[in-house]
Design a protein around this motif. Structure first.
Motif, PDB file in Angstrom:
ATOM      1  N   LEU A   4       8.718 -12.401  -4.211  1.00 42.75           N
ATOM      2  CA  LEU A   4       9.227 -11.538  -5.091  1.00 42.75           C
ATOM      3  C   LEU A   4       8.256 -10.962  -6.412  1.00 42.75           C
ATOM      4  CD1 LEU A   4      11.586  -9.912  -6.026  1.00 42.75           C
ATOM      5  CD2 LEU A   4      12.463 -12.092  -7.353  1.00 42.75           C
ATOM      6  N   ALA A   5       7.501 -12.011  -6.538  1.00 40.58           N
ATOM      7  CA  ALA A   5       6.486 -11.346  -7.716  1.00 40.58           C
ATOM      8  C   ALA A   5       5.544 -10.623  -7.038  1.00 40.58           C
ATOM      9  CB  ALA A   5       5.876 -12.984  -8.190  1.00 40.58           C
ATOM     10  N   LEU A   6       5.013 -11.008  -5.780  1.00 38.93           N
ATOM     11  CA  LEU A   6       4.097 -10.183  -5.319  1.00 38.93           C
ATOM     12  C   LEU A   6       4.493  -8.655  -5.100  1.00 38.93           C
ATOM     13  CD1 LEU A   6       2.422 -12.579  -2.977  1.00 38.93           C
ATOM     14  CD2 LEU A   6       1.466 -11.740  -4.917  1.00 38.93           C
ATOM     15  N   VAL A   7       6.000  -8.607  -4.708  1.00 37.00           N
ATOM     16  CA  VAL A   7       6.452  -7.215  -4.415  1.00 37.00           C
ATOM     17  C   VAL A   7       6.625  -6.630  -5.564  1.00 37.00           C
ATOM     18  CG1 VAL A   7       8.820  -6.141  -3.655  1.00 37.00           C
ATOM     19  CG2 VAL A   7       7.617  -7.925  -2.419  1.00 37.00           C
ATOM     20  N   ASP A  38      -0.686   1.266  -1.161  1.00 37.52           N
ATOM     21  CA  ASP A  38       0.473   0.339  -1.433  1.00 37.52           C
ATOM     22  C   ASP A  38       0.624  -0.366  -0.068  1.00 37.52           C
ATOM     23  OD1 ASP A  38       2.556  -0.755  -2.882  1.00 37.52           O
ATOM     24  OD2 ASP A  38       4.103   0.289  -1.708  1.00 37.52           O
ATOM     25  N   TYR A  39       0.753   0.186   1.245  1.00 40.41           N
ATOM     26  CA  TYR A  39       0.993  -0.471   2.375  1.00 40.41           C
ATOM     27  C   TYR A  39      -0.338  -1.535   2.694  1.00 40.41           C
ATOM     28  CZ  TYR A  39       0.692  -1.233   7.327  1.00 40.41           C
ATOM     29  OH  TYR A  39       0.336  -1.977   8.382  1.00 40.41           O
ATOM     30  N   GLN A  40      -1.511  -0.994   2.493  1.00 43.08           N
ATOM     31  CA  GLN A  40      -2.461  -1.994   2.600  1.00 43.08           C
ATOM     32  C   GLN A  40      -2.462  -3.127   1.730  1.00 43.08           C
ATOM     33  OE1 GLN A  40      -5.837   0.775   1.614  1.00 43.08           O
ATOM     34  NE2 GLN A  40      -6.010   1.469   3.856  1.00 43.08           N
ATOM     35  N   ARG A  41      -1.973  -3.196   0.552  1.00 40.69           N
ATOM     36  CA  ARG A  41      -1.610  -4.440  -0.260  1.00 40.69           C
ATOM     37  C   ARG A  41      -0.809  -5.145   0.438  1.00 40.69           C
ATOM     38  NH1 ARG A  41      -2.315  -0.901  -4.330  1.00 40.69           N
ATOM     39  NH2 ARG A  41      -0.204  -0.101  -4.730  1.00 40.69           N
ATOM     40  N   ALA A  42       0.384  -4.475   1.070  1.00 40.87           N
ATOM     41  CA  ALA A  42       1.501  -5.285   1.801  1.00 40.87           C
ATOM     42  C   ALA A  42       1.067  -5.875   3.065  1.00 40.87           C
ATOM     43  CB  ALA A  42       2.807  -4.509   1.829  1.00 40.87           C
ATOM     44  N   ASP A  43       0.172  -5.023   3.795  1.00 37.47           N
ATOM     45  CA  ASP A  43      -0.347  -5.602   4.948  1.00 37.47           C
ATOM     46  C   ASP A  43      -1.404  -7.021   4.477  1.00 37.47           C
ATOM     47  OD1 ASP A  43      -0.553  -5.397   8.031  1.00 37.47           O
ATOM     48  OD2 ASP A  43      -2.668  -4.977   7.418  1.00 37.47           O
ATOM     49  N   ALA A  44      -2.208  -6.871   3.630  1.00 40.42           N
ATOM     50  CA  ALA A  44      -3.007  -8.004   3.322  1.00 40.42           C
ATOM     51  C   ALA A  44      -2.113  -9.153   2.811  1.00 40.42           C
ATOM     52  CB  ALA A  44      -3.835  -7.451   1.922  1.00 40.42           C
ATOM     53  N   GLU A  92       5.952  13.602   5.484  1.00 40.78           N
ATOM     54  CA  GLU A  92       5.535  12.445   6.362  1.00 40.78           C
ATOM     55  C   GLU A  92       4.396  11.531   6.073  1.00 40.78           C
ATOM     56  OE1 GLU A  92       6.847  10.120   9.596  1.00 40.78           O
ATOM     57  OE2 GLU A  92       7.919  11.324   8.364  1.00 40.78           O
ATOM     58  N   THR A  93       3.369  12.206   5.330  1.00 39.45           N
ATOM     59  CA  THR A  93       2.340  11.407   4.983  1.00 39.45           C
ATOM     60  C   THR A  93       2.765  10.458   3.833  1.00 39.45           C
ATOM     61  OG1 THR A  93       1.687  13.054   3.242  1.00 39.45           O
ATOM     62  CG2 THR A  93       0.863  13.157   5.288  1.00 39.45           C
ATOM     63  N   LEU A  94       4.016  10.645   3.288  1.00 40.20           N
ATOM     64  CA  LEU A  94       4.644   9.490   2.288  1.00 40.20           C
ATOM     65  C   LEU A  94       5.491   8.508   2.925  1.00 40.20           C
ATOM     66  CD1 LEU A  94       5.173  11.953  -0.883  1.00 40.20           C
ATOM     67  CD2 LEU A  94       2.920  10.997  -0.044  1.00 40.20           C
ATOM     68  N   ASN A  95       6.302   9.293   3.753  1.00 45.20           N
ATOM     69  CA  ASN A  95       7.634   8.296   4.406  1.00 45.20           C
ATOM     70  C   ASN A  95       6.710   7.465   5.346  1.00 45.20           C
ATOM     71  OD1 ASN A  95       9.509  10.164   3.254  1.00 45.20           O
ATOM     72  ND2 ASN A  95       9.782  11.296   4.968  1.00 45.20           N
ATOM     73  N   HIS A  96       5.852   7.733   6.203  1.00 47.62           N
ATOM     74  CA  HIS A  96       5.291   6.760   7.090  1.00 47.62           C
ATOM     75  C   HIS A  96       4.847   5.423   6.338  1.00 47.62           C
ATOM     76  CE1 HIS A  96       2.572   5.014  10.478  1.00 47.62           C
ATOM     77  NE2 HIS A  96       3.623   5.086  10.763  1.00 47.62           N
ATOM     78  N   PRO A  97       3.849   5.572   5.422  1.00 50.55           N
ATOM     79  CA  PRO A  97       3.292   4.414   4.761  1.00 50.55           C
ATOM     80  C   PRO A  97       4.266   3.654   4.051  1.00 50.55           C
ATOM     81  CG  PRO A  97       2.317   6.136   3.749  1.00 50.55           C
ATOM     82  CD  PRO A  97       3.110   6.756   4.962  1.00 50.55           C
ATOM     83  N   ALA A  98       5.350   4.317   3.616  1.00 46.27           N
ATOM     84  CA  ALA A  98       6.335   3.815   2.757  1.00 46.27           C
ATOM     85  C   ALA A  98       7.418   2.906   3.733  1.00 46.27           C
ATOM     86  CB  ALA A  98       7.391   4.841   1.829  1.00 46.27           C
ATOM     87  N   CYS A  99       7.583   3.375   4.717  1.00 49.09           N
ATOM     88  CA  CYS A  99       8.372   2.775   5.674  1.00 49.09           C
ATOM     89  C   CYS A  99       7.548   1.375   6.190  1.00 49.09           C
ATOM     90  CB  CYS A  99       8.491   3.578   7.088  1.00 49.09           C
ATOM     91  SG  CYS A  99       9.620   2.709   8.401  1.00 49.09           S
ATOM     92  N   LEU A 100       6.311   1.535   6.518  1.00 50.97           N
ATOM     93  CA  LEU A 100       5.503   0.361   7.079  1.00 50.97           C
ATOM     94  C   LEU A 100       5.438  -0.769   5.848  1.00 50.97           C
ATOM     95  CD1 LEU A 100       2.537   2.177   8.522  1.00 50.97           C
ATOM     96  CD2 LEU A 100       4.242   0.932   9.928  1.00 50.97           C
ATOM     97  N   THR A 101       5.249  -0.212   4.653  1.00 50.09           N
ATOM     98  CA  THR A 101       5.318  -1.130   3.440  1.00 50.09           C
ATOM     99  C   THR A 101       6.823  -1.838   3.392  1.00 50.09           C
ATOM    100  OG1 THR A 101       3.970   0.165   2.356  1.00 50.09           O
ATOM    101  CG2 THR A 101       5.069  -1.360   0.963  1.00 50.09           C
ATOM    102  N   LYS A 102       7.793  -1.272   3.509  1.00 54.54           N
ATOM    103  CA  LYS A 102       9.176  -1.762   3.628  1.00 54.54           C
ATOM    104  C   LYS A 102       9.185  -2.706   4.424  1.00 54.54           C
ATOM    105  CE  LYS A 102      13.951  -0.608   3.908  1.00 54.54           C
ATOM    106  NZ  LYS A 102      14.792   0.529   4.029  1.00 54.54           N
ATOM    107  N   GLN A 103       8.991  -2.544   5.949  1.00 57.08           N
ATOM    108  CA  GLN A 103       8.982  -3.448   6.970  1.00 57.08           C
ATOM    109  C   GLN A 103       8.146  -4.437   6.685  1.00 57.08           C
ATOM    110  OE1 GLN A 103      11.140  -3.061   9.605  1.00 57.08           O
ATOM    111  NE2 GLN A 103      11.863  -1.336   8.557  1.00 57.08           N
ATOM    112  N   THR A 104       6.790  -4.372   6.161  1.00 57.01           N
ATOM    113  CA  THR A 104       6.029  -5.406   6.167  1.00 57.01           C
ATOM    114  C   THR A 104       6.292  -6.423   4.943  1.00 57.01           C
ATOM    115  OG1 THR A 104       4.230  -4.007   7.019  1.00 57.01           O
ATOM    116  CG2 THR A 104       3.390  -5.847   5.708  1.00 57.01           C
ATOM    117  N   THR A 105       6.930  -5.630   3.813  1.00 56.28           N
ATOM    118  CA  THR A 105       7.382  -6.775   2.581  1.00 56.28           C
ATOM    119  C   THR A 105       8.615  -7.539   3.351  1.00 56.28           C
ATOM    120  OG1 THR A 105       6.489  -5.016   1.195  1.00 56.28           O
ATOM    121  CG2 THR A 105       8.313  -6.718   0.375  1.00 56.28           C
TER     122      THR A 105
END
Length: 115
Positions: A4-7, A38-44, A92-105
């Protein structure tokens, strides 16, 4: 609790990015760069969590987790397709990485509870 703190930290970084420079003026490529970062941080964080879990669980459970992770990657990709239909526009250049971030988190949170 750590997840939660990382999110929250990542959300703050995204908000900061979106509120400065060209992103704050609504320039789509700059906003997109914020979402990609943001997605890259979540993926890391996901990768670090996965590696930590793999080290702490019994060897016999590692194959199960590996198979689960591979299946999750396919589900994530299916949940976050790139919509390239005519007329979609640059949103879509915003939606796609936002979706990936949500799923990854979500997956990172799940991994922290894997036994």
């Amino acid at each position: 609790m750590l997840a939660l703190a990382l999110v929250l930290a990542a959300t703050t970084q995204l908000d900061r990015c979106l509120n400065e420079g060209e992103a704050a003026r609504g320039v789509t490529p700059a906003m997109s760069a914020c979402y990609v970062a943001d997605y890259q941080r979540a993926d890391a964080q996901l990768n670090a969590t996965y590696n930590a879990v793999m080290k702490r669980i019994p060897v016999a459970r590692r194959a199960v987790l590996r198979a689960s992770q591979r299946a999750w990657i396919r589900k994530r990709d299916a949940a976050c397709p790139i919509d390239d239909h005519p007329g979609v526009g640059t949103i879509e250049t915003l939606n796609h990485p936002a979706c990936l971030t949500k799923q990854t988190t979500r997956r990172t949170s799940w991994l922290t509870r894997f036994r």
